[in-house]
Design an enzyme around this catalytic site. Sequence first.
Site, PDB file in Angstrom:
ATOM      1  CG  HIS A  97      -5.623   1.676   5.110  1.00 36.48           C
ATOM      2  ND1 HIS A  97      -5.236   2.628   6.117  1.00 36.48           N
ATOM      3  CD2 HIS A  97      -4.537   0.926   5.035  1.00 36.48           C
ATOM      4  CE1 HIS A  97      -4.089   2.391   6.727  1.00 36.48           C
ATOM      5  NE2 HIS A  97      -3.752   1.300   5.753  1.00 36.48           N
ATOM      6  CG  ASN A 134      -1.531   1.135   1.544  1.00 33.56           C
ATOM      7  OD1 ASN A 134      -1.884   1.837   0.589  1.00 33.56           O
ATOM      8  ND2 ASN A 134      -2.282   1.411   2.685  1.00 33.56           N
ATOM      9  CE  LYS A 193       0.251   3.469   4.879  1.00 31.02           C
ATOM     10  NZ  LYS A 193       0.368   3.526   6.239  1.00 31.02           N
ATOM     11  CB  SER A 226       5.646  -1.753  11.763  1.00 32.89           C
ATOM     12  OG  SER A 226       4.939  -0.542  12.019  1.00 32.89           O
ATOM     13  CD  GLU A 271      -3.170  -2.782   7.247  1.00 26.43           C
ATOM     14  OE1 GLU A 271      -2.326  -3.100   6.636  1.00 26.43           O
ATOM     15  OE2 GLU A 271      -3.906  -1.720   6.830  1.00 26.43           O
ATOM     16  N   GLY A 325       2.599   2.080  10.762  1.00 29.86           N
ATOM     17  CA  GLY A 325       3.500   3.332  10.591  1.00 29.86           C
ATOM     18  C   GLY A 325       4.067   3.732  11.911  1.00 29.86           C
ATOM     19  CD  GLU A 384      -2.998   5.569   6.614  1.00 32.64           C
ATOM     20  OE1 GLU A 384      -3.120   5.383   5.711  1.00 32.64           O
ATOM     21  OE2 GLU A 384      -2.091   4.828   7.431  1.00 32.64           O
TER      22      GLU A 384
HETATM   23  C1  PEP Z   1      -0.478  -0.011   6.131  1.00 30.97           C
HETATM   24  O1  PEP Z   1      -0.926   1.106   6.094  1.00 30.97           O
HETATM   25  O2  PEP Z   1      -1.426  -0.698   5.444  1.00 30.97           O
HETATM   26  C2  PEP Z   1       0.448  -0.474   6.864  1.00 30.97           C
HETATM   27  C3  PEP Z   1       0.476  -1.832   7.042  1.00 30.97           C
HETATM   28  O3  PEP Z   1       1.509   0.409   7.020  1.00 30.97           O
HETATM   29  P1  PEP Z   1       3.044   0.203   7.586  1.00 30.97           P
HETATM   30  O4  PEP Z   1       3.748  -1.125   7.009  1.00 30.97           O
HETATM   31  O5  PEP Z   1       4.022   1.333   7.313  1.00 30.97           O
HETATM   32  O6  PEP Z   1       2.786  -0.079   9.156  1.00 30.97           O
END
Ligand code: PEP
Length: 251
Positions: free
Chosen positions: A96, A9, A11, A214, A168, A174, A98
């Site tokens: 997601h 992703n 973003k 992460s 997630e 992040g 966000e």
């Molecule tokens: C995401 O936003 O889907 C995600 C997993 O981000 P990150 O790997 O940066 O934590």
Amino acid sequence: MRKKIVAGNWKMNTTVQEGVELAKAVAEKAAQTPENVGLIIAPPFTHLCCVAEAVEGSKVQLSAQNCADHTSGAYTGEVSAAMLKSVGCQWTILGHSERRQYYGETDEKLVEKTKLALAQGLGVILCVGENLAQREAGEHFTVCQEQIKNVLYNFTAEQMANIIVAYEPVWAIGTGKTATAEQAEEIHACIRRTLAEKFGEQVAEDTTILYGGSCKPSNAKELFAQKDIDGGLIGGAALKADDFIAIAMSY
Ligand code: PEP
């Protein structure tokens, strides 16, 4: 046998030119990854056409990060499932955290979006996960179960063949804080049980459930070794072709 997937992703990152370079690098290295591991990248809308060309002929599939909750018409700024299909997308990410947090994405809206995406022949990567306060309150299992029930219980067992779930935990996205393999596995197993309750054991067994938060080359192997973790949805580490490919090589 359910499919293993590593999905990136991107973003709101990269210009179109940078995105094409990144996609080309991923496509070039994709051949090194195990055959049973599918690769998906989800660049911003503006990049989709060019990135579709950049990955053509490789095993890399294309995803959007979101799609509209209407088919067409006066919805300024929105991008429909049919538009995504027309530029070569095979997938869209939906729900997601966000989008849930900053753009008021509700489970009700996600039902509509999922219906429209599936109707256009797009696969859906549905994200679920608890925030920090919910985890600290011990509500992580119920939050994920409710998100699954609210959205996916509106679909059929046949439709589930085109749906991937991504767990997630919001507190791990992040932040550099990864869920431990045990923390992730127990939620993945719970998601699978929740799917089995509605759709039966076989559908639950066949559904790909990704971990996101992460995930990086240094922790992917341990996460992916868990019985119910079928790959990853990768944010930050998907912006470097070498890291993204190294994660896919963790199988
Ligand atoms: C995401 O936003 O889907 C995600 C997993 O981000 P990150 O790997 O940066 O934590």
